[in-house]
Motif scaffolding. Structure first.
Motif, short mmCIF file in Angstrom:
data_model
loop_
_atom_site.label_atom_id
_atom_site.label_comp_id
_atom_site.label_asym_id
_atom_site.label_seq_id
_atom_site.Cartn_x
_atom_site.Cartn_y
_atom_site.Cartn_z
N UNK A 1 35.42 71.33 68.46
CA UNK A 1 35.87 72.70 68.71
C UNK A 1 35.18 73.26 69.95
N UNK A 2 33.89 72.97 70.10
CA UNK A 2 33.17 73.42 71.29
C UNK A 2 33.76 72.78 72.54
N UNK A 3 34.04 71.48 72.46
CA UNK A 3 34.63 70.80 73.62
C UNK A 3 36.05 71.29 73.90
N UNK A 4 36.79 71.62 72.84
CA UNK A 4 38.13 72.20 73.04
C UNK A 4 38.02 73.55 73.75
N UNK A 5 36.99 74.32 73.41
CA UNK A 5 36.78 75.60 74.08
C UNK A 5 36.46 75.41 75.56
N UNK A 6 35.67 74.38 75.86
CA UNK A 6 35.34 74.10 77.27
C UNK A 6 36.60 73.70 78.04
N UNK A 7 37.38 72.79 77.47
CA UNK A 7 38.60 72.35 78.14
C UNK A 7 39.57 73.52 78.32
#
Length: 322
Positions: A267-273
């Protein structure tokens, strides 16, 4: 966006064998080391610049596998106070810019460098505290006499060749935060941008999503590294975020680099992307593997699998619901 990898982690494989492995994983792009800290295992700029045949074969090796080169990388300290050390790094950067022009690669990645504290210094000095006031004086001297003049000149050399400079925001160097990147960009021009690596934001206590937005609003993200960081807060309380222990001392360190998804969840990486898409970044997400708990193959493979879940690849469509 496209998924790529910084090929330095495959430095033990021959170039074309490494390209075959990367292509088989379904990646779109490669970032190639051309000197400095990344070395020249897969690319020697001097050789390619001197031999048109070798240059053509090099380019064909990449393109024939359906890959593109996202960046050439010559990370180093061109501001090192020992002039012979600085010259080696500087020469690598200049040759890399020249090679990028010949290969039509739009970005050269490196570090800003870090000077000493006076003209006769022998070692870099990285001021990170505003007091005692000596540190402020050192910082002002470094930026006015070394950092800004160097990147004004080198930035113009790159800009004249239509190449962008991606500075990795990295501790130990003058440019290590969004603010320091934007300070240099204001002085040296839009040729200067970030090779943004969230792993170096996390250990400094910076939210990468906010870093993306701060830099993205200024159109100052030229390239992006995908690497994670995990914290052991018991150790952080002992050693702080500027932990000076070896990266190899993983059990006792305050923080350590991890493969994507092993420091922060998807979820954190999805937020970054999503933040990258929000600010208009539609270039390569380049995997960098420096995970001491996993082999190169396993760490790389897990990063690929995790990023493929969240990478936004298709062009934006119309908002039919508006």
């Amino acid at each position: 966006m496209k998924l790529g990898v910084f090929m330095v982690l495959f430095g033990g494989k021959p170039f074309e064998e490494a390209l075959d492995y990367i292509a088989a994983k379904g990646l779109d792009a490669v970032e190639i080391g051309t000197g400095g800290y990344p070395g020249t295992a897969h690319c020697n700029p001097a050789e390619l610049l001197a031999d048109a045949g070798k240059l053509k074969a090099f380019k064909h090796a990449v393109e024939s596998r359906g890959l593109t080169i996202s960046a050439l990388s010559a990370h180093g300290n061109p501001l090192h106070p020992q002039k012979h050390i600085a010259k080696e790094f500087h020469d690598a950067i200049i040759q890399t810019i020249e090679l990028a022009e010949r290969l039509e690669v739009p970005v050269v990645n490196t570090f800003s460098g870090c000077p000493g504290d006076h003209e006769d210094a022998k070692y870099p000095n990285w001021p990170v505290a505003p007091w005692p006031n000596d540190f402020q004086e050192i910082l002002d001297w470094q930026w006015e006499n070394k950092v800004i003049p160097y990147w004004q000149e080198t930035g113009k050399f790159a800009s004249d060749r239509n190449i962008k400079i991606g500075l990795e925001l990295h501790g130990g160097f003058s440019v290590h935060t969004p603010a320091t990147l934007l300070r240099l960009r204001e002085a040296a021009g839009e040729v200067i941008g970030a090779n943004l690596d969230p792993s170096h934001m996390w250990w400094q206590g910076i939210d990468p999503v906010q870093a993306v937005q701060i830099l993205g609003r200024a159109n100052a993200i030229h390239h992006f590294h995908a690497k994670d960081t995990s914290h052991d807060y018991n150790n952080t309380n002992r050693f702080g975020v500027t932990d000076m222990q070896s990266y190899a001392n993983m059990l006792d360190r305050a923080w350590q680099f991890r493969s994507v998804g092993f420091g922060h969840d998807m979820k954190v990486w999805a937020d970054i992307i999503s933040a990258l898409r929000l600010v208009g970044y539609d270039y390569v997400v380049s995997i960098e593997h420096e995970d001491g708990l996993m082999s190169v193959d396993e760490g790389f493979s897990k990063a690929v699998a995790n990023l493929q879940q969240v990478l936004i690849k298709e062009p934006l469509g119309e908002m039919w619901w508006v």
